[in-house]
Structure formats: C-alpha cells, structure tokens
Design a protein around this motif. Structure first.
Motif, mmCIF file in Angstrom:
data_model
loop_
_atom_site.group_PDB
_atom_site.id
_atom_site.type_symbol
_atom_site.label_atom_id
_atom_site.label_comp_id
_atom_site.label_asym_id
_atom_site.label_seq_id
_atom_site.Cartn_x
_atom_site.Cartn_y
_atom_site.Cartn_z
ATOM 1 N N UNK A 229 -27.520 -47.885 45.803
ATOM 2 C CA UNK A 229 -28.380 -48.607 44.876
ATOM 3 C C UNK A 229 -27.497 -49.193 43.786
ATOM 4 N N UNK A 230 -27.667 -50.491 43.525
ATOM 5 C CA UNK A 230 -26.920 -51.211 42.506
ATOM 6 C C UNK A 230 -27.742 -51.203 41.217
ATOM 7 N N UNK A 231 -27.155 -50.730 40.144
ATOM 8 C CA UNK A 231 -27.793 -50.797 38.835
ATOM 9 C C UNK A 231 -27.414 -52.161 38.250
ATOM 10 N N UNK A 232 -28.348 -53.091 38.298
ATOM 11 C CA UNK A 232 -28.071 -54.440 37.820
ATOM 12 C C UNK A 232 -28.062 -54.510 36.302
ATOM 13 N N UNK A 233 -28.948 -53.739 35.669
ATOM 14 C CA UNK A 233 -29.064 -53.789 34.221
ATOM 15 C C UNK A 233 -29.658 -52.490 33.700
ATOM 16 N N UNK A 234 -29.052 -51.937 32.683
ATOM 17 C CA UNK A 234 -29.620 -50.836 31.895
ATOM 18 C C UNK A 234 -29.401 -51.235 30.445
ATOM 19 N N UNK B 203 -21.639 -52.589 37.478
ATOM 20 C CA UNK B 203 -20.523 -53.247 36.817
ATOM 21 C C UNK B 203 -20.725 -52.998 35.331
ATOM 22 N N UNK B 204 -19.782 -52.320 34.698
ATOM 23 C CA UNK B 204 -19.909 -51.944 33.288
ATOM 24 C C UNK B 204 -19.452 -53.101 32.411
ATOM 25 N N UNK B 205 -20.434 -53.832 31.896
ATOM 26 C CA UNK B 205 -20.145 -54.972 31.025
ATOM 27 C C UNK B 205 -21.015 -54.846 29.786
ATOM 28 N N UNK B 206 -20.397 -54.812 28.638
ATOM 29 C CA UNK B 206 -21.168 -54.791 27.396
ATOM 30 C C UNK B 206 -21.720 -56.190 27.150
ATOM 31 N N UNK B 207 -23.020 -56.276 26.941
ATOM 32 C CA UNK B 207 -23.688 -57.574 26.892
ATOM 33 C C UNK B 207 -23.702 -58.207 25.510
ATOM 34 N N UNK B 208 -23.892 -57.414 24.489
ATOM 35 C CA UNK B 208 -24.086 -58.013 23.168
ATOM 36 C C UNK B 208 -23.068 -57.542 22.133
ATOM 37 N N UNK B 209 -22.081 -56.802 22.561
ATOM 38 C CA UNK B 209 -21.044 -56.359 21.645
ATOM 39 C C UNK B 209 -21.443 -55.192 20.760
ATOM 40 N N UNK B 210 -22.674 -54.686 20.924
ATOM 41 C CA UNK B 210 -23.118 -53.564 20.094
ATOM 42 C C UNK B 210 -22.365 -52.279 20.439
ATOM 43 N N UNK C 176 -18.669 -50.909 22.359
ATOM 44 C CA UNK C 176 -17.377 -51.356 22.861
ATOM 45 C C UNK C 176 -17.300 -51.159 24.372
ATOM 46 N N UNK C 177 -16.443 -51.912 25.013
ATOM 47 C CA UNK C 177 -16.240 -51.781 26.452
ATOM 48 C C UNK C 177 -15.784 -50.365 26.790
ATOM 49 N N UNK C 178 -14.902 -49.809 25.978
ATOM 50 C CA UNK C 178 -14.390 -48.448 26.212
ATOM 51 C C UNK C 178 -15.509 -47.419 26.107
ATOM 52 N N UNK C 179 -16.391 -47.572 25.111
ATOM 53 C CA UNK C 179 -17.506 -46.635 24.944
ATOM 54 C C UNK C 179 -18.479 -46.731 26.113
ATOM 55 N N UNK C 180 -18.717 -47.948 26.603
ATOM 56 C CA UNK C 180 -19.614 -48.133 27.738
ATOM 57 C C UNK C 180 -19.054 -47.470 28.992
ATOM 58 N N UNK D 12 -11.425 -53.476 39.228
ATOM 59 C CA UNK D 12 -11.715 -54.312 38.066
ATOM 60 C C UNK D 12 -11.701 -55.780 38.473
ATOM 61 N N UNK D 13 -12.596 -56.552 37.856
ATOM 62 C CA UNK D 13 -12.625 -57.995 38.088
ATOM 63 C C UNK D 13 -11.435 -58.632 37.394
ATOM 64 N N UNK D 14 -11.212 -59.889 37.665
ATOM 65 C CA UNK D 14 -10.096 -60.573 37.024
ATOM 66 C C UNK D 14 -10.279 -60.623 35.507
ATOM 67 N N UNK D 15 -11.553 -60.476 35.014
ATOM 68 C CA UNK D 15 -11.790 -60.436 33.572
ATOM 69 C C UNK D 15 -11.558 -59.042 32.996
ATOM 70 N N UNK D 16 -11.332 -58.069 33.879
ATOM 71 C CA UNK D 16 -11.090 -56.702 33.438
ATOM 72 C C UNK D 16 -12.308 -55.795 33.441
ATOM 73 N N UNK D 17 -13.472 -56.320 33.866
ATOM 74 C CA UNK D 17 -14.677 -55.498 33.895
ATOM 75 C C UNK D 17 -14.669 -54.604 35.128
ATOM 76 N N UNK D 18 -14.988 -53.321 34.950
ATOM 77 C CA UNK D 18 -14.923 -52.412 36.088
ATOM 78 C C UNK D 18 -16.208 -52.365 36.915
ATOM 79 N N UNK D 19 -16.042 -52.317 38.223
ATOM 80 C CA UNK D 19 -17.119 -51.901 39.107
ATOM 81 C C UNK D 19 -16.971 -50.392 39.218
#
Length: 124
Positions: free
Chosen positions: A36-41, A74-81, A83-87, A101-108
């Motif tokens: 199951x893919x978590x598209x958004x939380x 895919x762990x991507x912080x959406x609004x900057x509230x 940090x990427x590390x905290x997420x 990791x994607x070429x932008x550095x976001x991890x799957x």
C-alpha cells in the motif's frame, strides 16, 4: 487460496476499516502484491503537534500488520512546517527505512510486513 492470499485480499478492507480525525488528510493507494502506497498524510496546521499524525500512522500500521501488507511512501515535506530530517525521523520511528532517494534527494521509504503474512509466504 492460501491464507496469505486472503490477507492480501483484505487490502481493500484496510481502507474501509481505517478511521481517523477529520483534521487529518490521508490518501492511500493499493499497489497490489501486498503493498500500500501512502500518497499523503497531512495534519491541519491548527492542530499540528497534538499527536494526530502519529496516532493515524499507528492505526494504519496496525491494520497493515493485521492484513499482512507492506507500506511505502515518499517522505517530502510539503509546506516547510517540518524539516526534511524531522519528517524522515518521524517515519523511521515507525520502522520505515530509506529504499532509495530521488535525484532531488527525497527518500522513498518502505516498512515491510510485521504481521502474520509476508511476501515470502505468498511466494512459497
């Protein structure tokens, strides 16, 4: 049909069984094969920090384990509230590990099955 296959058939019920606070947006997709893919939380900004995201994730993990399903996101912080590390640390606290990791550095990230069924059992 073996019990592991029946557990995988329960993925659609997974979506129906999960109940969570209205301040939480959760989008899930059944990828098949016990994944199951978590598209958004996302938790509404006004109630962040109250534990709703953690509570929702724990309910989702409990259901996934009961149905023998792995979770991926895919762990991507959406609004900057947050940090990427905290997420990434948030998801790691539930057993998610970086798969790549994607070429932008976001991890799957993936959390393999902890419950009674496993992909290996299905293949056997």
């Amino acid at each position: 049909m073996g019990s592991a296959f029946k557990a995988l058939d329960g993925v659609n019920r997974l979506f129906q069984e999960l109940t969570y606070d209205e301040a939480v947006t959760l989008n899930l997709a059944d990828c098949g094969h016990g994944l199951v893919w978590i598209e958004l939380l996302e938790v509404e900004e006004s109630v962040r920090g109250c534990g709703l995201g953690r509570e929702t994730m724990q309910m989702l993990i409990d259901l996934a384990d009961r149905h023998g399903v792995s979770l991926k996101l895919k762990a991507i912080t959406m609004d900057g509230a947050v940090s990427q590390e905290a997420l990434e640390a948030f998801y790691a606290s539930f057993g998610f590990v970086v798969q790549h990791r994607s070429w932008q550095g976001y991890p799957s990230m993936i959390r393999d099955i902890e419950g009674p069924a496993s992909i290996m059992q299905v293949a056997a």
